[in-house]
Design an enzyme around this catalytic site. Structure first.
Site, PDB file in Angstrom:
ATOM      1  N   ALA A  67       0.845  -1.189   0.000  1.00  0.00           N
ATOM      2  CA  ALA A  67       0.000   0.000   0.000  1.00  0.00           C
ATOM      3  C   ALA A  67       0.881   1.240   0.000  1.00  0.00           C
ATOM      4  O   ALA A  67       2.050   1.196   0.399  1.00  0.00           O
ATOM      5  CB  ALA A  67      -0.934   0.004   1.207  1.00  0.00           C
ATOM      6  N   ASP A  68       0.300   2.341  -0.454  1.00  0.00           N
ATOM      7  CA  ASP A  68       0.996   3.619  -0.397  1.00  0.00           C
ATOM      8  C   ASP A  68      -0.022   4.706  -0.104  1.00  0.00           C
ATOM      9  O   ASP A  68      -1.150   4.675  -0.623  1.00  0.00           O
ATOM     10  CB  ASP A  68       1.707   3.927  -1.718  1.00  0.00           C
ATOM     11  CG  ASP A  68       2.545   5.193  -1.612  1.00  0.00           C
ATOM     12  OD1 ASP A  68       3.597   5.140  -0.946  1.00  0.00           O
ATOM     13  OD2 ASP A  68       2.129   6.226  -2.160  1.00  0.00           O
ATOM     14  N   THR A  69       0.361   5.647   0.733  1.00  0.00           N
ATOM     15  CA  THR A  69      -0.511   6.770   1.089  1.00  0.00           C
ATOM     16  C   THR A  69       0.157   8.069   0.662  1.00  0.00           C
ATOM     17  O   THR A  69       1.350   8.285   0.931  1.00  0.00           O
ATOM     18  CB  THR A  69      -0.792   6.785   2.601  1.00  0.00           C
ATOM     19  OG1 THR A  69      -1.454   5.572   2.959  1.00  0.00           O
ATOM     20  CG2 THR A  69      -1.670   7.969   2.977  1.00  0.00           C
TER      21      THR A  69
END
Length: 542
Positions: A67-69
């Site tokens: 995941a990446d934010t």
């Protein structure tokens, strides 16, 4: 098969625990996260999640989750600050403004990849220099996109969010649950549906969720149009207008042209400011019903400001389990504001301690921030949950056997056919009986027919079939208010049997109803809370 988490973030590990997923290995990838020239925040976030996924070696049967934010101020990407100077610059830029938070999730098994990109909106209050200095001194900004984390001390700076709170933290739970289930099914449209199956799709560009139980539609949720007005669950900072004489309440301004109606508003004067939560959809031409008894509800827990105490759902019977849950709850609520209570829902039974703690903490922190945000003009502080979030939150007990989120799954799995039947007035009942369910402006009329059954007990059998099916029918059709049952003829001595069947059916369903009783003409009246818009108003015409 192993589950590999491609992130060193402890917050993502905690959020996975909420879904009951524990990684077998944690392998943070080492990639270049610099943005490309003119790259927009959303596509950038999705690309980084994909590249993280591609950088992690795994066996063919392993499942890899990355995941990446990304925090975005307009088209500007605010990454992880390199030092205190950049962190201060980010906070000054975000101060007093709304910004977007993108979180991308990517899951790989073998050569197959599933991806989701979620967008949330966040407003940061105007920050003073001492507030910025104090936050920087905590060191919490380090390694955080945008230079802050909503679950840390900076949560006190966030009076309003729109979208998934867990996505802002770092992992959108609804979408992650969907891809975690989808990764197990290569031919989603070809598998026969058994047990409880949750389907996540879109209807006319709006999020929709269906619950199928053994191939039959049990519940349906559809997001309303953007101009539909306040929806149940939304929290507003409101200002009282004037009392409605003879109606025992007061109208409140929710922001813009939106109005609410607050019942039992004793002691409220025009101009008073308050926080309210929408309890039902607004009928055409009327204000939305609101309450000052605000609830912050998640999958396992409900935080109750103004109602202190910690309680466990009565559905959980085992004394040892109740004691375990109470111990976890007391620890998780330590430090919560005075007057904030907690209810553990039935879905919390046998759930891992880390998952419960993370779930409670998310609601506790959100409640703390929102309930403190009483100053300012009327506005929405927390949006109503969308259909996918409601499905994840409220269809967890018992857990679904399968979650399907492939585009078009409503069509391939029979939901569209079931909705077509639900939109028709005639509803088939077991034994060949039927019921015509027709809403009017004033009430919902239900007419029961015995069909081809000519036995002496035909009326009672048809009426009992309706009693068992009525909660599901009203739920799917989205109907409430006054409901009048024009039942099939039956002896008066059988009325008690029917009343017991109705009471049992609505109790098992969990709907808020009042069984008003029999009219002089032999009809039976039910009052049911309106908790969602009618299906006919949400489903696209034509």
């Amino acid at each position: 098969m192993r589950l590999i988490l491609g992130s060193a973030s402890p917050r993502r590990k905690e959020l996975l625990a909420v879904l009951g997923l524990v990684p077998d290995a944690i392998t943070p990838p080492d990639i270049n996260e610099d943005a490309r020239k003119a790259e927009l925040p959303g596509p950038y976030c999705a690309r980084i999640a994909r590249e993280k996924l591609a950088a992690i070696p795994a066996d063919a049967g392993d499942v890899v989750l990355c995941a990446d934010t990304t925090v975005a101020l307009g088209r500007r990407i605010l990454g992880k600050p390199a030092d205190e100077t950049e962190a201060r610059a980010f906070l000054r830029a975000l101060s007093g403004r709304r910004h977007r938070v993108f979180t991308a999730v990517a899951v790989r098994r073998g050569d197959t990849v599933w991806e989701r990109l979620v967008e949330a909106r966040v407003r940061m209050k105007r920050l003073s220099q001492p507030e910025i200095d104090g936050y920087i001194a905590t060191g919490d900004w380090q390694g955080k996109a945008g230079g802050y984390s909503i679950q840390g001390p900076a949560g006190a700076f966030i009076p309003w969010i729109s979208g998934s709170h867990s996505a802002i933290v770092g992992l959108p739970l609804v979408e992650t649950a969907a891809v975690a289930a989808s990764r197990r099914h290569a031919g989603l449209g070809e598998e026969p549906m058994k047990g409880r199956v949750v389907l996540l799709d879109q209807v006319a560009g709006r999020m929709a969720a269906a619950l199928m139980v053994d191939g039959h539609l049990a519940d349906l949720l559809i997001d309303p149009a953007e101009d539909a007005g306040p929806m149940p669950g939304a929290i507003f900072r409101a200002v009282a207008d004037r009392p409605m004489k003879g109606q025992g309440g007061v109208t409140v301004t929710l922001g813009g042209e939106a109005k609410g109606f607050l019942k039992q508003a004793g002691g409220v004067s025009p101009g008073d400011r308050m926080l309210v939560q929408v309890t039902g959809p607004a009928e055409p031409g009327k204000a939305a019903p609101v309450t000052t008894r605000i609830l912050f509800k998640s999958r396992f827990a409900i935080v109750t400001p103004g109602a202190p105490g910690i309680n466990v759902s009565r559905k959980i019977k085992d004394d040892a389990e109740r004691d375990r849950l109470l111990e976890i709850a007391h620890a998780a609520m330590d430090g919560a504001p005075d007057g904030h209570g907690l209810i553990l829902r039935s879905a919390a039974e046998d759930v891992d301690e880390d998952a419960l703690d993370a779930d409670i903490a998310a609601m506790r922190d959100l409640a703390t921030a929102v309930m403190a945000d009483t100053d300012g003009a009327p506005e929405c502080l927390v949006d109503a949950p969308d259909a996918h979030h409601l499905a994840w939150r409220d269809w967890a007990d018992p857990d679904p056997d399968e979650v399907i989120d492939s585009p078009g799954c409503f069509d391939t799995h029979g939901v569209l056919d079931a909705v077509e039947e639900a939109l028709a007035p005639r509803m088939g009942l077991p034994g060949g009986a039927s019921a015509f369910v027709e809403p009017t402006r004033a009430l919902v009329a239900v007419d029961v027919n015995t069909g081809g059954d000519t036995s002496l007990a035909a009326g009672l059998k048809a009426n009992l079939a309706l009693a068992r099916a009525l909660p599901r029918i009203l739920r799917i059709k989205g109907l409430g208010g006054q409901i009048t049952l024009d039942l099939a003829p039956m002896p008066k001595k059988d009325r008690r049997v029917l009343e017991d069947a109705l009471r049992r059916a609505f109790r098992d369903d969990g709907a808020e109803v009042v069984l008003a009783g029999w009219t002089p003409l032999g009809c039976f009246e039910v009052q049911k809370k309106r908790d969602r818009p009618p299906l006919a108003s949400l489903w696209p015409r034509g």
